[in-house]
Design an enzyme around this catalytic site. Structure first.
Site, short mmCIF file in Angstrom:
data_model
loop_
_atom_site.label_atom_id
_atom_site.label_comp_id
_atom_site.label_asym_id
_atom_site.label_seq_id
_atom_site.Cartn_x
_atom_site.Cartn_y
_atom_site.Cartn_z
N GLY A 54 0.93 -1.20 0.35
CA GLY A 54 0.32 -0.12 -0.18
C GLY A 54 0.70 0.98 0.06
N GLY A 57 0.35 8.72 1.34
CA GLY A 57 1.16 10.50 1.75
C GLY A 57 2.39 10.95 2.46
CB ALA A 60 5.51 2.48 0.14
CB ALA A 61 3.71 -0.61 3.71
CG ASP A 189 -6.05 5.96 12.02
OD1 ASP A 189 -6.94 6.63 11.67
OD2 ASP A 189 -5.03 5.63 11.23
#
Length: 483
Positions: A54, A57, A60-61, A189
């Site tokens: 994924g 902003g 990434a992973a 989150d």
């Protein structure tokens, strides 16, 4: 072997190296570079990214392999590379927050089995591309890979959760939040995509949001905030101080989405500034069920209160509220002695044992009614495909053995028996392909000169059964939404 380039913006990130298919070469190779942009591919000379998981902003992973481990264990490589026009001070603050995420994982991951472990944290300085006229710095965090599905993926696959399934999610995640809060951290989150269930059913809390915190210190940046809209309470959306009850609010919203299958914006009444969700949680899948237990609904509503000080103040308080307390018994006098047992029946008399129906007491214990079989949409469509497949084969096979006049009735009786057996769970799971395979083998033996015709009829019948079942389910859902 394929290695994925981690440089942001690389137009052809996938690289293939045949020599790395040899295990000896794989463990001793010094460096490999992207054939498109020249980016070093083996991170820290150890981690080999293979797939993009994924991108957001702030980076990434990637799914990667650790070539220094005996079994080349899988891991997740998170890259920090913020987008947007940030000045030097903002970039340094963002990097500190990314480092904070690594510190949290290092502190908490080794102490709690439901938080991913941190394996490595390192910077990488490379020439920028395509100009190559200056250096750019990327930061990497390597953590434990959890093989499973997020609750977001699980909800999309199976539909809304039952009350017991949501209680199980609460029972697994609340102790993790208790541990996180007691160690001085707040997740900030909590949402479906940040809770993952592994193949053994254990839930993990992911993404401690240090990268997302960067948006709080980058006013006017590209990010929309450190929270997920719909899940965050007012104190978080306005940039105020956050508390453990801030996480509890977001966790309650997560439970509402699981119970109803609807997004937060569909459940929040902006006109009345309140959550309107209880009626949406009274149905599960295609079958109407009893309303949600008032105790659980009241607990979730308290977690969702607007003022932080009016909510539960800790995950432990929620756990205690979810645990039913035994009511105290006051004994003003000793209980009467038990009545003497009845005399045994005569030796020649055989006494029948009464059968206690479900829901009544037997020896002071309540006998619960037997659970009704529950079917997911995947099971329903799979059963429809099996029934249609069997129907097509039986129609062809029985036609070679009995007259046409009784063929339809015989096929109908057999299919009715199969449907009843599936409903009562007498046959399920692996039984279905086995039965279908045996039936197919028998029919192909009887009609061995018409193999293609037999397969075509069986597949068309299965597809037709799926289509009819899906149509009836759609009609039912449409009618239930209006009635």
């Amino acid at each position: 072997m394929e290695i994925y380039c981690t440089r942001p913006g690389c137009p052809r990130p996938l690289n293939f190296f045949a020599d790395l298919d040899d295990s000896a070469t794989l463990r001793t190779a010094q460096r490999k570079f992207c054939t498109t942009c020249g980016m070093p591919l083996i991170l820290q000379e150890r981690y080999l990214p293979s797939k993009l998981l994924g991108r957001g902003g702030f980076g990434a992973a990637f799914l990667a392999r650790d070539r220094f481990m005996p079994k080349m264990r899988q891991c997740v490589v998170k890259q920090f590379q913020p987008s947007g026009d940030l000045n030097q001070a903002q970039l340094e603050q963002a990097q500190k927050l990314f480092e904070r995420e690594a510190e949290v994982l290092e502190d908490l991951g080794h102490q709690n089995d439901q938080i991913p472990d941190l394996f490595a944290f390192f910077p990488l300085t490379v020439p920028n591309w395509p100009a190559g006229n200056k250096q750019e710095q990327l930061f990497y965090l390597v953590q434990q890979f959890i093989d499973g599905e997020t609750l977001e993926e699980e909800l999309a696959a199976k539909g809304q959760f039952s009350e017991n399934e949501v209680l199980e999610v609460l029972g697994q995640i609340l102790p993790v939040l208790k541990f996180v809060h007691e160690n001085g951290s707040i997740h900030r989150d909590i949402k479906l995509s940040n809770i993952m269930r592994d193949r053994k059913g254990r839930l993990y809390l992911l993404d401690f949001g240090a990268v997302k915190q960067a948006a709080k210190v980058v006013p006017g940046g590209a990010s929309t905030g450190i929270y997920t809209p719909g899940y965050a309470p007012l104190e978080q959306m306005t940039g105020g101080q956050v508390f453990p009850s801030t996480d509890l609010y977001a966790f309650a919203v997560t439970c509402l989405v699981l119970l109803t299958g609807k997004q937060p914006n569909e459940l929040f009444d902006t006109f009345r500034n309140s959550w309107n969700w209880r009626t949406e949680a009274q149905c599960s899948g295609s079958e109407a069920v009893a309303p949600l237990a008032p105790r659980l609904a009241d607990i979730l509503d308290r977690m969702l209160l607007s003022a932080p000080n009016e909510r539960f103040q800790s995950a432990l308080e929620v756990l205690e509220a979810l645990t039913p307390k035994a009511s105290p018994q006051l004994h003003t006098q000793p209980p009467p002695p038990p009545p003497p047992p009845p005399p045994p029946p005569p030796a020649h008399t055989q006494q029948a044992h009464p059968i206690t129906p479900p829901g009544t007491t037997s020896g002071g214990n309540v006998v619960p009614p037997p659970p009704k079989p529950r079917f997911s949409l995947v099971e329903v469509l799979g059963a429809a495909a099996f029934t249609g497949f069997e129907g097509g084969l039986l129609f062809l096979g029985i036609g070679t053995l009995v007259p046409l006049a009784i063929k339809a009735g015989l096929v109908g009786m057999i299919l009715g028996g199969l449907v009843f057996a599936q409903y009562r769970r007498l046959i399920e799971g692996k039984d279905l392909p086995i039965i279908a395979g045996v039936t197919l083998g028998i029919v192909l033996f009887l009609l061995r000169n018409q193999i293609q015709f037999v397969l075509m009829v069986a597949i068309v019948a299965a597809a037709g059964a799926i289509a009819v079942t899906a149509l009836f389910r759609l009609i039912y859902k449409l009618l239930s939404s209006f009635l």
